[in-house]
Design a protein around this motif. Structure first.
Motif, PDB file in Angstrom:
ATOM      1  N   THR A  88       0.834  -1.203   0.000  1.00 56.88           N
ATOM      2  CA  THR A  88       0.000   0.000   0.000  1.00 56.88           C
ATOM      3  C   THR A  88       0.868   1.253   0.000  1.00 56.88           C
ATOM      4  O   THR A  88       0.623   2.196  -0.758  1.00 56.88           O
ATOM      5  CB  THR A  88      -0.930  -0.003   1.233  1.00 56.88           C
ATOM      6  N   ASP A  89       1.911   1.256   0.838  1.00 58.05           N
ATOM      7  CA  ASP A  89       2.797   2.418   0.931  1.00 58.05           C
ATOM      8  C   ASP A  89       3.629   2.617  -0.333  1.00 58.05           C
ATOM      9  O   ASP A  89       4.115   3.727  -0.585  1.00 58.05           O
ATOM     10  CB  ASP A  89       3.707   2.289   2.158  1.00 58.05           C
ATOM     11  N   LYS A  90       3.783   1.554  -1.133  1.00 53.45           N
ATOM     12  CA  LYS A  90       4.473   1.669  -2.423  1.00 53.45           C
ATOM     13  C   LYS A  90       3.555   2.239  -3.496  1.00 53.45           C
ATOM     14  O   LYS A  90       3.969   2.470  -4.623  1.00 53.45           O
ATOM     15  CB  LYS A  90       4.960   0.293  -2.899  1.00 53.45           C
ATOM     16  N   GLY A  91       2.268   2.402  -3.152  1.00 58.89           N
ATOM     17  CA  GLY A  91       1.308   2.924  -4.120  1.00 58.89           C
ATOM     18  C   GLY A  91       0.605   1.855  -4.927  1.00 58.89           C
ATOM     19  O   GLY A  91      -0.098   2.169  -5.903  1.00 58.89           O
ATOM     20  N   LEU A  92       0.774   0.589  -4.530  1.00 61.18           N
ATOM     21  CA  LEU A  92       0.092  -0.496  -5.230  1.00 61.18           C
ATOM     22  C   LEU A  92      -1.311  -0.672  -4.661  1.00 61.18           C
ATOM     23  O   LEU A  92      -1.551  -0.433  -3.484  1.00 61.18           O
ATOM     24  CB  LEU A  92       0.877  -1.799  -5.066  1.00 61.18           C
ATOM     25  N   ARG A  93      -2.246  -1.081  -5.514  1.00 61.87           N
ATOM     26  CA  ARG A  93      -3.605  -1.369  -5.049  1.00 61.87           C
ATOM     27  C   ARG A  93      -3.629  -2.802  -4.531  1.00 61.87           C
ATOM     28  O   ARG A  93      -3.609  -3.757  -5.299  1.00 61.87           O
ATOM     29  CB  ARG A  93      -4.616  -1.186  -6.190  1.00 61.87           C
ATOM     30  N   MET A  94      -3.644  -2.943  -3.216  1.00 60.82           N
ATOM     31  CA  MET A  94      -3.580  -4.244  -2.578  1.00 60.82           C
ATOM     32  C   MET A  94      -4.988  -4.754  -2.292  1.00 60.82           C
ATOM     33  O   MET A  94      -5.811  -4.058  -1.680  1.00 60.82           O
ATOM     34  CB  MET A  94      -2.779  -4.169  -1.280  1.00 60.82           C
ATOM     35  N   VAL A  95      -5.258  -5.979  -2.748  1.00 57.00           N
ATOM     36  CA  VAL A  95      -6.542  -6.628  -2.483  1.00 57.00           C
ATOM     37  C   VAL A  95      -6.234  -8.036  -1.961  1.00 57.00           C
ATOM     38  O   VAL A  95      -5.084  -8.484  -1.992  1.00 57.00           O
ATOM     39  CB  VAL A  95      -7.439  -6.669  -3.735  1.00 57.00           C
ATOM     40  N   MET A  96      -7.250  -8.735  -1.489  1.00 60.26           N
ATOM     41  CA  MET A  96      -6.992 -10.035  -0.862  1.00 60.26           C
ATOM     42  C   MET A  96      -8.135 -11.001  -1.136  1.00 60.26           C
ATOM     43  O   MET A  96      -9.283 -10.583  -1.281  1.00 60.26           O
ATOM     44  CB  MET A  96      -6.815  -9.842   0.651  1.00 60.26           C
ATOM     45  N   ILE A 111      -7.353  -5.670   8.387  1.00 57.42           N
ATOM     46  CA  ILE A 111      -7.459  -5.645   6.924  1.00 57.42           C
ATOM     47  C   ILE A 111      -7.616  -4.204   6.438  1.00 57.42           C
ATOM     48  O   ILE A 111      -6.920  -3.761   5.513  1.00 57.42           O
ATOM     49  CB  ILE A 111      -8.647  -6.514   6.446  1.00 57.42           C
ATOM     50  N   ALA A 112      -8.523  -3.480   7.087  1.00 58.21           N
ATOM     51  CA  ALA A 112      -8.760  -2.087   6.700  1.00 58.21           C
ATOM     52  C   ALA A 112      -7.527  -1.230   6.962  1.00 58.21           C
ATOM     53  O   ALA A 112      -7.121  -0.416   6.118  1.00 58.21           O
ATOM     54  CB  ALA A 112      -9.970  -1.552   7.458  1.00 58.21           C
ATOM     55  N   ASP A 113      -6.896  -1.409   8.127  1.00 62.75           N
ATOM     56  CA  ASP A 113      -5.737  -0.585   8.496  1.00 62.75           C
ATOM     57  C   ASP A 113      -4.535  -0.833   7.594  1.00 62.75           C
ATOM     58  O   ASP A 113      -3.685   0.050   7.438  1.00 62.75           O
ATOM     59  CB  ASP A 113      -5.343  -0.856   9.958  1.00 62.75           C
ATOM     60  N   ALA A 114      -4.445  -2.038   7.021  1.00 60.32           N
ATOM     61  CA  ALA A 114      -3.320  -2.357   6.128  1.00 60.32           C
ATOM     62  C   ALA A 114      -3.500  -1.748   4.748  1.00 60.32           C
ATOM     63  O   ALA A 114      -2.610  -1.854   3.893  1.00 60.32           O
ATOM     64  CB  ALA A 114      -3.151  -3.871   6.018  1.00 60.32           C
ATOM     65  N   GLY A 115      -4.645  -1.124   4.508  1.00 58.96           N
ATOM     66  CA  GLY A 115      -4.891  -0.483   3.219  1.00 58.96           C
ATOM     67  C   GLY A 115      -5.391  -1.429   2.152  1.00 58.96           C
ATOM     68  O   GLY A 115      -5.374  -1.095   0.959  1.00 58.96           O
ATOM     69  N   ILE A 116      -5.825  -2.636   2.558  1.00 60.78           N
ATOM     70  CA  ILE A 116      -6.394  -3.567   1.584  1.00 60.78           C
ATOM     71  C   ILE A 116      -7.715  -3.002   1.095  1.00 60.78           C
ATOM     72  O   ILE A 116      -8.635  -2.767   1.866  1.00 60.78           O
ATOM     73  CB  ILE A 116      -6.566  -4.966   2.215  1.00 60.78           C
TER      74      ILE A 116
END
Length: 357
Positions: A88-96, A111-116
């Protein structure tokens, strides 16, 4: 199995849109169709945390794809949220892609706090009996529904995925309605690819005719429910979409058909790749071909230079009726089904009833 060498050594112009990353093969379920035959393991050779960070750096250097953290069951990995936050901090859209059964209130918050930004949870039956039988564990349906509700409470966007077989084919409309009732943003259908444990239920694979009928039904659902609809591992849909639009006198554009107009059926090796828990890069999770090892080569080198990837990007190399088909640029046939049927990933799709003009 043939792996033709491509005439061009590399192609740096290929846009990377999606990466599915199997961060663990451990799983608390025992799904009958699992491509990885995942179980509780332990499975050796998983990438360590620092190697995961390095991989995300290399992915970000190639493009800005959606990164799907999958498994197995990704929530069984202790450093999952560190990895997600790093991406997330690299600017990637992280999903799971969890199965939902392990989600409780604290995990939903993590999950929410990790930016997923989105999770996908599979429902392979509209009722617990069907889903639980498919997932190999009693209580899987109730666990998934509970996980969905907790994710929704935490403000996490979610989609429902469904793998279609003969067993649940008549429940697909009810599953889609359930997805809408639960508040999903999307419903993605997957056509069974007989790999992993899926080889043992190949008799449950729907026929080419049922495949065609299902995808035509799926097309008819557009705009009927407040859901984004996507057919995955079902490349024929992108032919059917254009055939139906032509009959209706409509053009196919982003304005009329959204993302379906600007994507193609089989993305394996063209806009999508899969990375195993041991760092092996493949065209997709169902096409078990080693295109490179990120422990030995950079992700960029593998993505831009793999002979297998370069062959998949050259649609002229497709064989049989796929090679002759006027829709090969938007469909391409399922390369994994072709490989499982013939041992050649460039051969024609075995579950297609369409005859090219």
């Amino acid at each position: 199995m043939t792996q033709p060498s491509h005439p061009h050594k590399e192609s740096k112009q290929q846009n990377l849109r999606l990466v599915a990353w199997e961060i663990t093969r451990n799983c608390n379920l025992s799904c009958v169709h699992c491509r990885a035959s995942a179980d509780m393991g332990p499975h050796t050779g998983e990438l360590e945390t620092e190697a995961c960070f390095k991989l995300l750096d290399e992915i970000a250097a190639v493009g800005s794809p959606i990164v799907i953290l999958t498994g197995g069951e990704p929530l069984l990995r202790n450093d999952l949220f560190e990895i997600a936050r790093y991406g997330t901090d690299k600017g990637l859209r992280m999903v799971m892609a969890p199965n939902g059964t392990l989600i409780n209130k604290p995990i939903a918050k993590q999950i929410a706090d990790a930016g997923i930004q989105r999770i996908s949870i599979s429902l392979d039956g509209a009722f617990k009996e069907t889903h639980d039988a498919f997932r190999g564990v009693k209580g899987a349906f109730e666990g998934a529904i509970n996980g969905i509700k907790l994710a929704k409470e935490a403000g996490i966007e979610f989609q429902i995925n469904t793998t279609i077989t003969k067993i649940n084919l008549n429940q697909i409309p009810a599953i889609q309605q359930l997805a809408a009732d639960l508040g999903a943003v999307a419903h993605h259908i997957f056509l069974l690819v007989p790999t992993g444990r899926g080889k043992y239920i190949i008799d449950q694979e729907i026929t080419a005719q049922e495949y065609e009928q299902t995808l035509n039904w799926f097309y008819d659902q557009r705009d009927k429910l407040p859901l984004q609809l996507k057919a995955t591992c079902a490349p024929h849909y992108y032919r059917i979409l254009r055939q139906r639009a032509k009959k209706e006198g409509k053009s196919v554009s982003f304005q009329t058909h959204g993302l379906d107009a600007v994507t193609r059926g089989c993305l394996g090796g063209t806009g999508f790749c899969f990375i195993s828990h041991q760092g092996i890069v493949q065209p997709c999770g169902f096409l078990n071909l080693n295109c490179g090892d990120i422990r030995q080569d950079s992700f960029s080198k593998i993505w831009n230079s793999s002979d297998i990837f370069l062959s998949l990007r050259d649609f002229k190399q497709l064989k049989g009726k796929c090679g002759k088909c006027e829709y090969k640029a938007v469909c391409g046939g399922c390369r994994a089904r072709a490989y499982e049927a013939t041992g050649d990933f460039l051969s024609e799709e075995p579950l297609c009833s369409y005859q090219p003009v």
